[in-house]
Design a protein around this motif. Structure first.
Motif, PDB file in Angstrom:
ATOM      1  N   GLU A 284       0.830  -1.205   0.000  1.00 31.27           N
ATOM      2  CA  GLU A 284       0.000   0.000   0.000  1.00 31.27           C
ATOM      3  C   GLU A 284       0.866   1.258   0.000  1.00 31.27           C
ATOM      4  N   GLU A 287       2.384   1.754  -3.454  1.00 33.69           N
ATOM      5  CA  GLU A 287       1.358   2.233  -4.383  1.00 33.69           C
ATOM      6  C   GLU A 287       1.091   3.720  -4.176  1.00 33.69           C
ATOM      7  N   ARG A 288       1.038   4.157  -2.923  1.00 34.45           N
ATOM      8  CA  ARG A 288       0.784   5.586  -2.651  1.00 34.45           C
ATOM      9  C   ARG A 288       1.949   6.438  -3.149  1.00 34.45           C
ATOM     10  N   ASN A 291       1.914   6.264  -7.106  1.00 38.19           N
ATOM     11  CA  ASN A 291       0.712   6.704  -7.822  1.00 38.19           C
ATOM     12  C   ASN A 291       0.096   7.981  -7.260  1.00 38.19           C
ATOM     13  N   GLY A 293      -0.692   8.806  -4.097  1.00 39.80           N
ATOM     14  CA  GLY A 293      -1.689   8.627  -3.042  1.00 39.80           C
ATOM     15  C   GLY A 293      -1.452   9.554  -1.869  1.00 39.80           C
ATOM     16  N   VAL A 294      -2.363   9.507  -0.895  1.00 38.51           N
ATOM     17  CA  VAL A 294      -2.296  10.391   0.271  1.00 38.51           C
ATOM     18  C   VAL A 294      -1.079  10.030   1.118  1.00 38.51           C
ATOM     19  N   MET A 297       1.532   8.147   4.829  1.00 42.92           N
ATOM     20  CA  MET A 297       0.699   7.021   5.221  1.00 42.92           C
ATOM     21  C   MET A 297       1.017   6.680   6.674  1.00 42.92           C
ATOM     22  N   ALA A 318      -7.815   9.749   5.940  1.00 44.39           N
ATOM     23  CA  ALA A 318      -7.293   9.268   4.648  1.00 44.39           C
ATOM     24  C   ALA A 318      -5.821   8.886   4.737  1.00 44.39           C
ATOM     25  N   HIS A 319      -5.137   9.374   5.773  1.00 44.25           N
ATOM     26  CA  HIS A 319      -3.723   9.041   5.935  1.00 44.25           C
ATOM     27  C   HIS A 319      -3.522   7.620   6.481  1.00 44.25           C
ATOM     28  N   SER A 321      -3.421   3.721   6.900  1.00 45.98           N
ATOM     29  CA  SER A 321      -3.403   2.510   6.076  1.00 45.98           C
ATOM     30  C   SER A 321      -4.743   1.807   6.229  1.00 45.98           C
ATOM     31  N   SER A 322      -5.237   1.222   5.156  1.00 46.16           N
ATOM     32  CA  SER A 322      -6.514   0.510   5.220  1.00 46.16           C
ATOM     33  C   SER A 322      -6.342  -0.917   5.737  1.00 46.16           C
TER      34      SER A 322
END
Length: 580
Positions: A284, A287-288, A291, A293-294, A297, A318-319, A321-322
């Motif tokens: 993740e 990818e951020r 690409n 991303g926010v 992280m 949004a910061h 990690s999911s």
């Protein structure tokens, strides 16, 4: 630093200028009893247990706040002082619920210990009016019983000064004073994050976790259920303290043996899902970065930190990690991949976790934690609860042989085990992310810049021509400092690890209680963390992406890190909460 010379009980003592009588006495091997004092946290001189005589001073003085001075003469053990301390204890007992036989802290209660030392019994020396309180059971993770509270204020000081939450404190005045929340709300109605640091600070049985050991035994007794257990990294570094081992003893082997004898069908290791977390989290992060991303992280392993962010920084979610936490990832993979492999319906699996953390009890009930349509994890118990369970079923812990974890969810790497120390998640992620970015094997896997117990650590690593700036914070007061910088736009980090408890999970709110005499003068966090770093150093495999069992899970079931199936099973979402 300038030193001063003084006499304590006729002994010549040298102490740094600015230190207190209590600190000077401790350095000289003289113990002065305390109940309210926690160094740099609760220095209020309120309990009056630490009173001493100082030549020339009017009356007795509190040693925990009284500074040393050149030529000072101090007495700590006169008959007058011993009588004063006994009287203080008798007054405390006059308003105390003295049900010691059934109290969870019996044998580990600082008030009980002082009464034994000073010969104070439970007779009503000062019989009179008492306040009675209904225990507060509104929180998922803990109970507050003010009938056993001595108003030392250690809990509220930790909550406010260390954790920057401040949902508890003294209400009313005089004899009517009690510790509670604003407007007499139940703790479960407030924005308490469930960290349990108040429990760790409490000297008596006024605060304790909700005990789920009966639920564990009931599940094991149900022959229709397949009951598995997972143990967090930090548990093995502290459980031994409950059975007389020195602090920092790694009892991983005996712990696995004890769990097997309790009756679990499979004994697994959360370190496995810590490695799995790194696979998803590192992917993740890359990818951020690649690409747009926010950034930065932020890690999502600590449920107390996640709830804090939801309450106090809902605009910054949004910061995060999911990724689910290792506890929840383990449950999710158990009830999907493992269930399918073993041919067991997910609803017939009971997943129990042993955690150093009380916030994990709340995490079980979060939304979006049902990968197989049933709760990922069913029961979470603390290190303390596991110790009570071991004693309850009659296991002689010290006589157990060392045993290993079961396959396939018991294999882990050194990266997984260091999750329990602050900076460990960051270091584990760096071991994988750097190799993924550079395509080269690391010559040295240790990232020592993010180790240690400092509340905030920063480092910059040049990786594949890019400067990657990271930060590590433990304790929510330190997290607040980092988050304020992120919110204002001052922070230029790429990746931030935040752990709710100071020092990380080794110092979690569910770990064995540590007497204030030790907490005040020993770095408990560093001692326990060393056990995890030693464990890591002894491992053959020390990088999460090299874990054979994790590779197998991806090959057979998930596909690859960040795949659609991995997202469905191993990732989650967050909610904005209000401040109460």
């Amino acid at each position: 630093m300038e030193n001063v010379n003084l006499k304590i009980n006729g002994l010549n003592v040298t102490a740094p200028a600015g230190s207190t009588i209590l600190e000077a006495a401790h350095a000289a091997g003289i113990r002065i009893p305390t109940l309210c004092w926690l160094k740099e946290i609760n220095e209020i001189g309120a309990c009056r247990m630490c009173v001493v005589e100082v030549k020339g001073a009017k009356g007795l003085v509190a040693a925990c706040v009284y500074p040393v001075a050149e030529g000072m003469e101090v007495r700590t053990n006169t008959k007058r002082l011993l009588d004063s301390r006994r009287r203080t204890l008798q007054l405390l007992l006059s308003a105390h619920d003295k049900k010691c036989l059934s109290c969870v802290r019996s044998g580990r209660c600082e008030l009980q210990e002082l009464c034994q030392e000073l010969g104070v019994d439970d007779e009503d020396h000062f019989a009179g009016e008492r306040n009675y309180y209904e225990p507060d059971t509104s929180a998922v993770h803990m109970i507050r019983d003010n009938n056993k509270c001595i108003l030392c204020r250690r809990c509220s000081a930790v909550c406010e000064k260390v954790q920057s939450v401040g949902v508890i404190g003294p209400n009313n005045r005089g004899f009517a004073t009690f510790i509670g929340s604003a407007f007499e709300m139940g703790l479960g109605e407030t924005s308490c994050v469930g960290c349990g640091q108040c429990i760790a600070a409490c000297p008596t049985g006024a605060l304790y976790e909700k005990d789920n050991t009966d639920d564990v035994l009931e599940a094991i007794a149900d022959e229709s259920k397949h009951v598995v257990v997972q143990t967090a990294p930090a548990v093995r570094a502290a459980l031994g303290e409950e059975f007389g081992y020195p602090m920092g003893t790694d009892v991983e082997g005996k712990m696995a043996a004890a769990l097997r004898r309790i009756g679990f069908d499979k004994v697994f290791d959360t370190d496995f899902s810590a490695d799995l977390t790194i696979m998803e989290e590192a992917n993740e992060f890359l990818e951020r970065v690649q690409n747009g991303g926010v950034l930065p992280m932020m890690t999502s392993c600590s449920p107390g930190w996640i709830k804090y962010c939801e309450h106090y920084y809902p605009d910054q979610l949004a910061h995060l990690s999911s990724c689910k936490s290792p506890q929840q990832m383990f449950g999710a993979i158990t009830k999907t991949y493992y269930a399918e492999k073993m041919g067991i319906p997910p609803e017939d699996i009971v997943c129990v976790s042993v955690m150093p953390c009380t916030a994990k009890k709340f995490e079980l009930q979060r939304d979006d934690q049902y990968a197989a349509g049933v709760p990922d994890v069913d029961i979470s118990i603390t290190t303390r609860e596991l110790a009570r369970l071991i004693r309850r079923v009659g296991i002689d812990f010290r006589s157990l042989p060392d045993e290993g974890f079961d396959d396939p969810l018991g294999e882990s790497t050194g990266a997984g085990v260091i999750f329990g120390a602050t900076g460990g998640v960051m270091e584990a992620a760096l071991r994988t992310a750097v190799e993924k970015l550079t395509g080269k094997e690391l010559e040295k896997v240790e990232f020592t810049e993010v180790r240690g117990t400092d509340g905030i650590k920063e480092a910059t690593y040049n990786v594949a021509g890019m400067d990657v700036k990271v930060a590590v914070a433990s304790g929510l007061g330190n997290a607040k400092m980092i988050m304020d910088k992120v919110r204002s736009g001052e922070a230029d980090y790429h990746f931030i690890e935040i752990m709710c408890c100071p020092g990380g999970c080794v110092n979690g709110g569910g770990q064995p209680q540590v007497h204030a005499d030790v907490r005040n003068f020993e770095d408990v966090r560093a001692i326990r963390a060393k056990a995890l770093y030693d464990n890591d150093a002894a491992k053959t495999i020390r990088k999460s992406h090299e874990n054979p069992s994790v590779k197998k899970v991806y090959d057979e079931y998930l596909g690859h890190p960040g795949s659609e199936r991995a997202h469905q099973i191993l990732h989650t979402s967050y909610v904005k909460r209000t401040i109460n």
